[in-house]
Enzyme design. Structure first.
Site, mmCIF file in Angstrom:
data_model
loop_
_atom_site.group_PDB
_atom_site.id
_atom_site.type_symbol
_atom_site.label_atom_id
_atom_site.label_comp_id
_atom_site.label_asym_id
_atom_site.label_seq_id
_atom_site.Cartn_x
_atom_site.Cartn_y
_atom_site.Cartn_z
ATOM 1 N N SER A 47 0.850 -1.198 0.000
ATOM 2 C CA SER A 47 0.000 0.000 0.000
ATOM 3 C C SER A 47 0.878 1.238 0.000
ATOM 4 C CB SER A 47 -0.912 0.002 1.230
ATOM 5 O OG SER A 47 -0.126 0.194 2.392
ATOM 6 N N ASP A 85 -1.380 -1.718 -3.932
ATOM 7 C CA ASP A 85 -2.726 -1.619 -3.370
ATOM 8 C C ASP A 85 -3.128 -0.136 -3.323
ATOM 9 O OD1 ASP A 85 -5.039 -2.481 -2.112
ATOM 10 O OD2 ASP A 85 -4.132 -2.589 -0.115
ATOM 11 N N HIS A 86 -4.291 0.194 -3.821
ATOM 12 C CA HIS A 86 -4.813 1.574 -3.763
ATOM 13 C C HIS A 86 -3.871 2.640 -4.317
ATOM 14 C CE1 HIS A 86 -8.576 0.773 -1.752
ATOM 15 N NE2 HIS A 86 -7.953 -0.031 -0.939
ATOM 16 N N GLU A 137 -11.522 0.294 -9.412
ATOM 17 C CA GLU A 137 -12.586 0.210 -8.407
ATOM 18 C C GLU A 137 -13.785 1.067 -8.786
ATOM 19 O OE1 GLU A 137 -11.449 0.134 -4.281
ATOM 20 O OE2 GLU A 137 -13.278 1.151 -3.629
ATOM 21 N N HIS A 225 -12.208 -5.873 -1.359
ATOM 22 C CA HIS A 225 -11.331 -5.202 -0.387
ATOM 23 C C HIS A 225 -11.980 -5.294 0.987
ATOM 24 C CE1 HIS A 225 -8.356 -2.780 -2.812
ATOM 25 N NE2 HIS A 225 -9.014 -3.473 -3.716
HETATM 26 ZN ZN LIG Z 1 -8.598 -1.716 0.037
#
Ligand SMILES: [Zn+2]
Length: 324
Positions: A47, A85-86, A137, A225
């Site tokens: 992340s 991630d993200h 997303e 998620h």
């Molecule tokens: Zn997430």
């Protein structure tokens, strides 16, 4: 490796690939040992918070070292993906692609729909030149995860998914069906209480929304998620040894098991390993106040995380034996 083949096999086989976040050596060792022992494909997630904490260069070479470590453990053909991630900007995603990540997420879900499409498409166009897969997303998850946070959730709208996937060219789609980031996924008001144990029972996931999405996009890889289950044994252990986590609650594992059998082929788990780590460290500190060798408390923490990862792989995701 990237996620393309992993996901295609997972959808066909009715299981999901574990996506475990890592920030330090012990966590990475536990993930790799659990994956090697169960022969499960695995996604190592980094992340933005992890990059800030541990340094992107170090994390990248740790992941590369993890592949060699997996082979040493007797896993002949490890299936390991290194995933951002993200990712929240084109620049961040590009830097990870350039740096050797095999997969990235661009999370533009907080932007207006057309802007989400434009940014996602820009990342896809760049990443695909290097055979790096892209997760996007649609919809908004509630909860707090590193720097990602939202007070309320908005379910993914099934009527948008075909247009979104087609126009962006993304390889997988993270959706919002009631999962949530962090160890406090739901407020007590959103839950009911088990009369016997007094523990909170969270609201069920919106499987009707998932079904509608799968109908629109048959065979398309879906990602969940915020899917830690917040095992009460760890919460209890933390509270028993001086911690304070009242009413921490997660997604019941039976619901994740059910989701794994559908087009959901990647399930993100982060908070659960944080809880395991903290529970083990607290226990050592409480029982052996004279201990000051970090290996003596990080070691047990590593063991407990490994146990957790194996449990998730075998009993929740069903990915064991899928990467012989
Ligand atoms: Zn997430």
């Amino acid at each position: 490796m990237n996620t393309r083949e992993m996901f295609a096999k997972a959808i066909k086989g009715g299981y999901a690939i574990p996506a475990f976040n890592f920030n330090n050596m012990e966590q990475l060792q536990a993930i790799i040992k659990a994956s090697a022992e169960t022969k499960s494909p695995v996604i190592l997630q980094v992340s933005k918070g992890a990059r800030n904490y541990a340094n992107q260069t170090l994390l990248r070479y740790m992941a590369q070292g993890a592949v060699e470590y997996a082979k040493e453990l007797g896993w002949e053909h490890p299936q390991i993906c290194l995933h951002l991630d993200h990712g929240d900007s084109f620049e961040l995603c590009k830097s990870c692609v350039d740096f050797g990540f095999s997969s990235v997420m661009i999370d533009a879900s907080h932007l207006p729909y057309e802007e989400n499409i434009a940014l996602t498409k820009k990342v896809v166009d760049y990443a695909h030149q290097y055979d790096v897969t892209v997760e996007a997303e649609l919809g908004v998850l509630a909860g707090v995860e590193d720097e990602v946070s939202s007070a309320v959730s908005h379910y993914t709208k099934p009527e948008e998914v075909v247009d979104f996937a087609t126009r962006t060219g993304c390889d997988s789609l993270a959706i919002s069906i009631g999962t949530s980031h962090g160890a406090y996924k739901f407020t007590p008001e959103q839950c009911t209480r088990d009369p016997k144990t007094g523990k909170l029972v969270p609201p069920p996931l919106a499987f009707d929304v998932l079904d509608a999405i799968m109908e629109q996009l048959p065979g398309f890889p879906i990602v969940l998620h915020g899917s830690s289950s917040v095992p009460q044994e760890y919460v209890d252990m933390i509270n028993q040894y001086g911690g304070k986590l009242p009413d921490a609650v997660g997604i019941p594992e039976e619901q994740l098991r059910k989701a794994s059998k559908s087009a959901v082929c990647k399930i993100n788990i982060d908070s659960d390993s944080r809880l395991a780590f903290t529970a083990a460290v607290r226990k050592v500190f409480a029982e052996k106040p004279g201990e000051f060798d970090p290996r003596k408390y990080c070691g047990p923490a590593r063991d407990l995380m490994e146990e957790l990862y194996k449990h998730k792989i075998i009993n929740v995701l069903g990915s064991d034996g899928k990467a012989e």
